[in-house]
Design an enzyme around this catalytic site. Structure first.
Site, PDB file in Angstrom:
ATOM      1  N   TYR A  34       0.834  -1.206   0.000  1.00  0.00           N
ATOM      2  CA  TYR A  34       0.000   0.000   0.000  1.00  0.00           C
ATOM      3  C   TYR A  34       0.862   1.246   0.000  1.00  0.00           C
ATOM      4  CZ  TYR A  34       1.026   0.981   4.920  1.00  0.00           C
ATOM      5  OH  TYR A  34       1.670   1.282   6.100  1.00  0.00           O
ATOM      6  N   ARG A  53       7.923   3.910  -5.168  1.00  0.00           N
ATOM      7  CA  ARG A  53       8.022   2.916  -4.092  1.00  0.00           C
ATOM      8  C   ARG A  53       6.970   1.824  -4.262  1.00  0.00           C
ATOM      9  NH1 ARG A  53       7.840   5.001   1.983  1.00  0.00           N
ATOM     10  NH2 ARG A  53       5.655   5.307   1.427  1.00  0.00           N
ATOM     11  N   ARG A 101      -7.851 -20.430  -1.390  1.00  0.00           N
ATOM     12  CA  ARG A 101      -6.841 -20.243  -0.362  1.00  0.00           C
ATOM     13  C   ARG A 101      -5.777 -21.342  -0.414  1.00  0.00           C
ATOM     14  NH1 ARG A 101      -4.891 -20.959   4.680  1.00  0.00           N
ATOM     15  NH2 ARG A 101      -4.445 -19.055   5.892  1.00  0.00           N
ATOM     16  N   LYS A 146       6.687  -2.025   1.644  1.00  0.00           N
ATOM     17  CA  LYS A 146       5.540  -1.435   2.356  1.00  0.00           C
ATOM     18  C   LYS A 146       4.322  -2.352   2.232  1.00  0.00           C
ATOM     19  CE  LYS A 146       3.339   3.084   3.093  1.00  0.00           C
ATOM     20  NZ  LYS A 146       3.860   3.308   4.462  1.00  0.00           N
ATOM     21  N   GLU A 179      12.853   2.636  13.521  1.00  0.00           N
ATOM     22  CA  GLU A 179      11.945   3.696  13.067  1.00  0.00           C
ATOM     23  C   GLU A 179      10.693   3.650  13.918  1.00  0.00           C
ATOM     24  OE1 GLU A 179      10.753   2.904   9.020  1.00  0.00           O
ATOM     25  OE2 GLU A 179      10.678   0.749   9.391  1.00  0.00           O
ATOM     26  N   LEU A 204      11.677   1.339   6.447  1.00  0.00           N
ATOM     27  CA  LEU A 204      10.998   1.731   5.224  1.00  0.00           C
ATOM     28  C   LEU A 204      11.683   2.972   4.662  1.00  0.00           C
ATOM     29  CD1 LEU A 204       8.507   1.196   3.376  1.00  0.00           C
ATOM     30  CD2 LEU A 204       7.324   2.941   4.745  1.00  0.00           C
TER      31      LEU A 204
END
Length: 292
Positions: A34, A53, A101, A146, A179, A204
């Site tokens: 995301y 990114r 799945r 991310k 971070e 990140l």
């Protein structure tokens, strides 16, 4: 008042009716990535960096871009307009798609693309400092991607909330800050050197972080990318966090140890002003183009 609009796989739908399939791999495996982009005066901030990114994260997970980059950029802008966002956030998420799945990648699943936009008032240029706590970093080894696998960050954020803090700084096994749960961490040493963790697999690569590095260089600040300990941070001259929604947010207390009087420091103030100057220039340029 107009209801919010969401985008789901090519369709603009009322936000309250937006949904994805129960077997979407983002829901069942956190198999997706995301981005969050700030909107300021109707303009997308650091848009190209976020799209860069996104493409990198998708490539690392071997997920195809759901559509061409130019088309995605147009949809982001339309979402800003449809939701009447002048100041706020656009969230977009891409998953590997829908499939029965099973752990291995499905053979022919089409990526799922979801986009939402909402208004959010940002703190202005003059902002009060916030507090942070520290917590062990429990995330996986590829924090540079991310992904939507945000449970460790959620637990860290909840810990911060229960402590009355704004953010949680995550600390590795050697005692060094990596971070924040949703931000990059910075300090300014007694010698006026700006320090933030080096951009490797442990953090990140914040898009706001990269902009701040450029602003620091433009303003003649000394700058280092390296690890710093909690103790060094508590003895720093200044500290701050950065993200798409906080820009440069000063920190005055770390685990109840005060490093300032609660006001933004001169370095943080310079960098925050530089960020707002750049955003105002972007908005002014867009306004000029629209009247030409």
């Amino acid at each position: 008042m107009m209801s919010r609009i969401a985008y789901v796989n090519g369709r603009y739908v009322p936000h309250s009716e937006a949904s994805v399939h129960v077997e979407d791999r983002g829901f069942q495996f956190a198999d997706g990535v995301y981005e969050v982009v700030a909107v300021y005066k109707g303009q997308l901030i650091d848009e190209q960096g976020h799209l860069d990114r996104l493409e990198r994260s998708l490539d690392e997970l071997r997920i195809a871009m759901p559509l061409a980059r130019a088309a995605l950029a147009q949809i982001l802008r339309r979402m800003v307009r449809l939701n009447l966002v002048r100041e706020g956030l656009v969230y977009f998420q891409v998953t590997r798609g829908v499939a029965p799945r099973d752990f291995p990648f499905p053979f022919a699943a089409a990526p799922t693309l979801v986009i939402t936009a909402r208004n959010k008032k940002f703190p202005g240029r003059d902002v009060k400092a916030v507090t942070v706590i520290t917590t062990p970093d429990q995330r996986w080894a590829r924090r540079d991607i991310k992904t939507v696998a945000l449970l460790p960050a959620t637990l860290a954020k909840q810990k911060a909330k229960e402590a009355g803090a704004f953010e949680a700084w995550q600390v590795d096994a050697d005692g060094y800050v990596t971070e924040g749960a949703s931000s990059n961490a910075w300090i300014v040493t007694k010698d006026n050197v700006i320090v933030t963790r080096q951009a490797d697999h442990n953090i990140l690569r914040g898009i706001t972080r990269m902009a701040i590095i450029e602003f620091a260089k433009e303003n003649g600040f000394k700058f280092e990318e390296r690890a710093f300990s909690v103790e060094e941070a508590q003895n720093a001259r200044e500290a701050f966090v950065s993200s798409a929604s906080t820009f440069v947010m000063p920190v005055w207390k770390i685990d109840n140890v005060a490093i300032s009087n609660g006001e933004i420091g001169p370095v943080g103030k310079t960098l925050r002003d530089a960020y707002f100057d750049a955003m105002d220039q972007l908005a002014n340029d867009a306004r000029t183009r629209s009247t030409d």
